[in-house]
Design a protein around this motif. Structure first.
Motif, PDB file in Angstrom:
ATOM      1  N   PHE A  15       0.849  -1.184   0.000  1.00 43.59           N
ATOM      2  CA  PHE A  15       0.000   0.000   0.000  1.00 43.59           C
ATOM      3  C   PHE A  15       0.887   1.237   0.000  1.00 43.59           C
ATOM      4  O   PHE A  15       1.763   1.375   0.856  1.00 43.59           O
ATOM      5  CB  PHE A  15      -0.902   0.040   1.232  1.00 43.59           C
ATOM      6  CG  PHE A  15      -1.908  -1.082   1.305  1.00 43.59           C
ATOM      7  CD1 PHE A  15      -2.897  -1.209   0.350  1.00 43.59           C
ATOM      8  CD2 PHE A  15      -1.868  -2.005   2.335  1.00 43.59           C
ATOM      9  CE1 PHE A  15      -3.849  -2.231   0.424  1.00 43.59           C
ATOM     10  CE2 PHE A  15      -2.804  -3.029   2.422  1.00 43.59           C
ATOM     11  CZ  PHE A  15      -3.791  -3.137   1.464  1.00 43.59           C
ATOM     12  N   PRO A  21      -6.191   2.142   1.991  1.00 43.93           N
ATOM     13  CA  PRO A  21      -5.845   0.845   1.393  1.00 43.93           C
ATOM     14  C   PRO A  21      -6.922   0.397   0.416  1.00 43.93           C
ATOM     15  O   PRO A  21      -8.118   0.570   0.665  1.00 43.93           O
ATOM     16  CB  PRO A  21      -5.767  -0.085   2.597  1.00 43.93           C
ATOM     17  CG  PRO A  21      -5.436   0.822   3.741  1.00 43.93           C
ATOM     18  CD  PRO A  21      -6.151   2.114   3.444  1.00 43.93           C
ATOM     19  N   TRP A  29      -1.608  -5.270   8.939  1.00 48.50           N
ATOM     20  CA  TRP A  29      -0.322  -4.626   8.671  1.00 48.50           C
ATOM     21  C   TRP A  29       0.809  -5.534   9.103  1.00 48.50           C
ATOM     22  O   TRP A  29       0.710  -6.230  10.116  1.00 48.50           O
ATOM     23  CB  TRP A  29      -0.219  -3.302   9.415  1.00 48.50           C
ATOM     24  CG  TRP A  29      -1.154  -2.246   8.939  1.00 48.50           C
ATOM     25  CD1 TRP A  29      -2.162  -1.670   9.657  1.00 48.50           C
ATOM     26  CD2 TRP A  29      -1.181  -1.630   7.648  1.00 48.50           C
ATOM     27  NE1 TRP A  29      -2.820  -0.748   8.883  1.00 48.50           N
ATOM     28  CE2 TRP A  29      -2.236  -0.696   7.647  1.00 48.50           C
ATOM     29  CE3 TRP A  29      -0.424  -1.777   6.493  1.00 48.50           C
ATOM     30  CZ2 TRP A  29      -2.549   0.093   6.542  1.00 48.50           C
ATOM     31  CZ3 TRP A  29      -0.737  -0.998   5.389  1.00 48.50           C
ATOM     32  CH2 TRP A  29      -1.779  -0.080   5.413  1.00 48.50           C
TER      33      TRP A  29
END
Length: 70
Positions: A15, A21, A29
């Protein structure tokens, strides 16, 4: 660039900083400044699991809760 492991697609997402996103599936993450670091961090955190159903139930629920907050 930020990295996330997507348990719906079974792969690492990249990203760009800034915009929201683009993936709306179940992802989390992953730390790492490079793709190699992110892959190593994913392996350390989740082992060889690629998809959500390959994780223990409690970990699945945690990830689903995190995805709902994203």
């Amino acid at each position: 660039m930020r990295y996330a492991w997507c348990f719906s697609h079974g792969l690492l997402h990249r990203f760009a900083d800034g915009p929201e996103p683009w993936c709306t599936a179940t992802w989390t993450w992953i730390d790492g400044a490079t793709e190699d670091e992110a892959q190593a961090a994913k392996k350390q955190r989740f082992g060889n699991a690629r998809f959500l159903d390959e994780l223990p139930g409690e970990q699945q629920l945690e990830l689903l809760d995190i995805s709902d907050e994203s």
